[in-house]
Design a protein around this motif. Structure first.
Motif, mmCIF file in Angstrom:
data_model
loop_
_atom_site.group_PDB
_atom_site.id
_atom_site.type_symbol
_atom_site.label_atom_id
_atom_site.label_comp_id
_atom_site.label_asym_id
_atom_site.label_seq_id
_atom_site.Cartn_x
_atom_site.Cartn_y
_atom_site.Cartn_z
ATOM 1 N N ASP A 163 0.835 -1.207 0.000
ATOM 2 C CA ASP A 163 0.000 0.000 0.000
ATOM 3 C C ASP A 163 0.866 1.251 0.000
ATOM 4 N N LYS A 164 1.888 1.217 0.829
ATOM 5 C CA LYS A 164 2.743 2.408 0.944
ATOM 6 C C LYS A 164 3.590 2.601 -0.312
ATOM 7 N N LEU A 165 4.010 1.504 -0.910
ATOM 8 C CA LEU A 165 4.761 1.633 -2.174
ATOM 9 C C LEU A 165 3.883 2.263 -3.247
ATOM 10 N N LEU A 166 2.607 1.922 -3.206
ATOM 11 C CA LEU A 166 1.675 2.501 -4.181
ATOM 12 C C LEU A 166 1.451 3.985 -3.888
ATOM 13 N N ASN A 167 1.178 4.296 -2.622
ATOM 14 C CA ASN A 167 0.891 5.683 -2.280
ATOM 15 C C ASN A 167 2.105 6.585 -2.452
ATOM 16 N N GLN A 168 3.249 6.073 -2.105
ATOM 17 C CA GLN A 168 4.456 6.907 -2.120
ATOM 18 C C GLN A 168 5.068 7.024 -3.513
ATOM 19 N N TYR A 169 5.065 5.913 -4.247
ATOM 20 C CA TYR A 169 5.795 5.909 -5.527
ATOM 21 C C TYR A 169 4.925 5.516 -6.724
ATOM 22 N N GLY A 170 3.742 5.053 -6.466
ATOM 23 C CA GLY A 170 2.908 4.573 -7.560
ATOM 24 C C GLY A 170 3.325 3.191 -8.029
ATOM 25 N N ILE A 171 4.088 2.483 -7.215
ATOM 26 C CA ILE A 171 4.536 1.131 -7.575
ATOM 27 C C ILE A 171 3.447 0.135 -7.177
ATOM 28 N N THR A 172 2.960 -0.592 -8.155
ATOM 29 C CA THR A 172 1.839 -1.497 -7.881
ATOM 30 C C THR A 172 2.337 -2.851 -7.358
ATOM 31 N N ALA A 173 1.493 -3.488 -6.588
ATOM 32 C CA ALA A 173 1.845 -4.786 -6.003
ATOM 33 C C ALA A 173 2.130 -5.825 -7.087
ATOM 34 N N GLU A 174 1.451 -5.692 -8.225
ATOM 35 C CA GLU A 174 1.622 -6.658 -9.321
ATOM 36 C C GLU A 174 3.024 -6.635 -9.915
ATOM 37 N N SER A 175 3.704 -5.523 -9.767
ATOM 38 C CA SER A 175 5.034 -5.420 -10.368
ATOM 39 C C SER A 175 6.150 -5.837 -9.411
ATOM 40 N N VAL A 176 5.766 -6.143 -8.169
ATOM 41 C CA VAL A 176 6.774 -6.439 -7.145
ATOM 42 C C VAL A 176 6.799 -7.935 -6.815
ATOM 43 N N LYS A 177 7.982 -8.523 -6.968
ATOM 44 C CA LYS A 177 8.144 -9.921 -6.567
ATOM 45 C C LYS A 177 8.567 -10.006 -5.106
ATOM 46 N N SER A 178 9.516 -9.156 -4.734
ATOM 47 C CA SER A 178 9.904 -9.073 -3.328
ATOM 48 C C SER A 178 10.428 -7.672 -3.049
#
Lengths: 163, 324
Positions: A61-76
């Motif tokens: 959630d914070k990666l999305l709010n802070q950087y716009g990085i979606t969970a789907e693009s993150v493996k770890s």
């Protein structure tokens, strides 16, 4: 006769040398294969080494709010922030799901870094200096940013895991 | 011929072995070098500073005065000292629960930026969105998105104007604290006009939002090309405007000033610098004020049993148009 034996030995050594070279080539190929890096382990080592108090975990959630990085693009991920000064330290270490996701994450972190530079320029010289010295690292599908007074040391620690 | 051939074979064999050994060790050395080179060259994207600067930046430094002092006790019941000439404000109310903030968007500058991170650490404002950015002001928040030196906030990683961000996030309670970054550059009437323009632009895109205008908080002294008196004048102006428009004025500054009208040093993370930014202790006070100063109309939707009323009637005719 001695010459013959010497010749045979030399040939044997030669063959062994080639075998040895072949082995080295194999290990080299393995070394070039994508490594799996434990980003949480790096995070833990950073927290210990730099005596980081109360790091705030950057979950999806914070990666999305802070950087716009979606969970789907993150493996770890081993990302966190530390509240110090006006702008907190932002340590982002992400393994993307694939090459395209890695590029996307790199672009988003670069945008964030550019933003930090503009925001801090007029009134926070320390953060501005940190932002100027900060870079986005990519290594295969791994992307990282170390916006911190310990940035370069963190970079070195991070890169050691890829050796 | 046979002898010549054998000698030649030995010579070739030895040569091959030597060459093989050279190649083997050479590769190892090259591999180490290339790995190091790759690690550096393939990864650097934006480094512009020389190495010496990088090294300097890494040097361990003593904690600056800007560091958060987490050891300070949190003042749970700070004294309320009303902003001068502010007669319309949201009074104390029963404490709401976290869900009240699910529909809130905070708009602010570096002071609010600290609240953003405070919330990130403590997760105390529900699903609230923060459109906060260092150096953001009433004026530059209306600049074009890509104007040089624009410091628009980001919404989910995407740079947005305040008006667009509010529209995108869809929150209906808009808490704004802006103005301190404009005061050194604009007269009060000009700044007030910019404030009206900003709220108009927000309403144009999000006509159904409700404004909760927070008072600009004081500094530890007269700094940054402005004074605490000027901050008070601005607060009085916008509180009157809130009254005219039926919006809510949340006098956060009332619990973040001492008996001399200054931001207490214990609440300031940079008391010897700009003297405006907050510690976690100040954020805690701020948070508690917001939780306990909610208008009755909003309480009705979140806590039906409460009966607190907003003091809307006390519009003053006292002049608040003094220019700086």
């Amino acid at each position: 006769m001695i010459k013959k034996i010497t010749a045979i030995l030399m040939v044997a050594i030669m063959i062994l040398s080639f075998a040895s070279c072949g082995g080295a080539g194999d290990s080299g190929e393995k070394a070039e294969a994508p490594k799996t890096i434990d980003l949480q382990a790096i995070k833990a080592e950073m927290i210990t080494q730099f005596n980081i108090d109360s790091p705030i975990d950057l979950d999806n959630d914070k990666l999305l709010n802070q950087y716009g990085i979606t969970a789907e693009s993150v493996k770890s991920s081993g990302s966190f922030i530390v509240l110090t000064g006006i702008f907190p330290a932002e340590i982002v270490m992400i393994e993307a799901v694939d090459e395209n996701a890695a590029k996307e994450i790199k672009d988003k972190l670069q945008a964030r870094l550019d933003d930090l530079k503009v925001q801090s320029q007029s009134y926070d010289a320390e953060s501005y200096s940190i932002a100027q010295n900060c870079s986005i690292f990519t290594n295969g599908n791994y992307v990282a940013m170390f916006f911190s007074e310990h940035g370069a040391e963190m970079e070195n620690l991070y890169l050691k895991y890829f050796e | 011929m046979a002898k010549f051939g054998l000698d030649r074979l030995i010579f070739i064999a030895v040569s091959i072995v030597v060459i093989a050994l050279i190649i083997t060790f050479g590769e190892k050395n090259n591999k180490n070098e290339s790995e190091t080179t790759t690690s550096v060259s393939a990864t650097i994207v934006t480094t512009t500073a020389p190495v010496s600067s990088t090294t300097e930046a890494l040097t361990e430094t003593e904690p600056s005065t800007g560091e958060t002092d987490t050891t300070e006790p949190v003042e749970t019941a700070p004294v309320e000292r009303r902003t001068p000439n502010v007669h319309f404000f949201v009074p104390e109310s029963p404490r709401v629960d976290e869900s009240y903030f699910d529909d809130v968007v905070f708009v602010g500058d570096s002071v609010s930026l600290r609240l953003t991170y405070y919330n990130m650490a403590n997760e105390c404002f529900g699903d609230a969105v923060f459109l906060t950015s260092g150096s953001l002001g009433v004026t530059n928040s209306q600049w074009g998105l890509y104007e040089p030196k624009a410091v628009h906030p980001s919404y989910q990683g995407q740079k947005v104007t305040v008006a667009d961000g509010i529209q995108k996030c869809g929150k209906k309670k808009v808490y704004i604290m802006l103005g301190i970054n404009d005061m050194a550059y604009y007269t009060r009437p000009d700044l007030f006009a910019q404030f009206k323009s900003l709220t108009d632009s927000i309403l144009e895109k999000s006509p159904d939002v409700t404004f909760y205008i927070q008072s600009v908080t004081p500094m530890t002294g007269n700094k940054n090309g402005t004074t605490n008196d000027e901050i008070n004048e601005y607060n009085a102006l916008i509180s009157q405007y809130c009254c005219q428009k039926g919006w809510y004025f949340v006098d956060v500054a009332s619990v973040l000033r001492d008996e001399n009208g200054l931001l207490p040093r214990k609440y300031c993370s940079d008391p010897d610098g700009m003297g405006i930014h907050f510690t976690d202790a100040a954020c805690e006070v701020w948070k508690e004020y917001l939780y306990t100063h909610v208008p009755a109309e909003a309480l009705e939707t979140t806590a039906p049993s409460t009966t607190a009323q907003t003091t809307k009637a006390a519009t003053t005719t006292k002049s608040t148009t003094k220019n700086s």
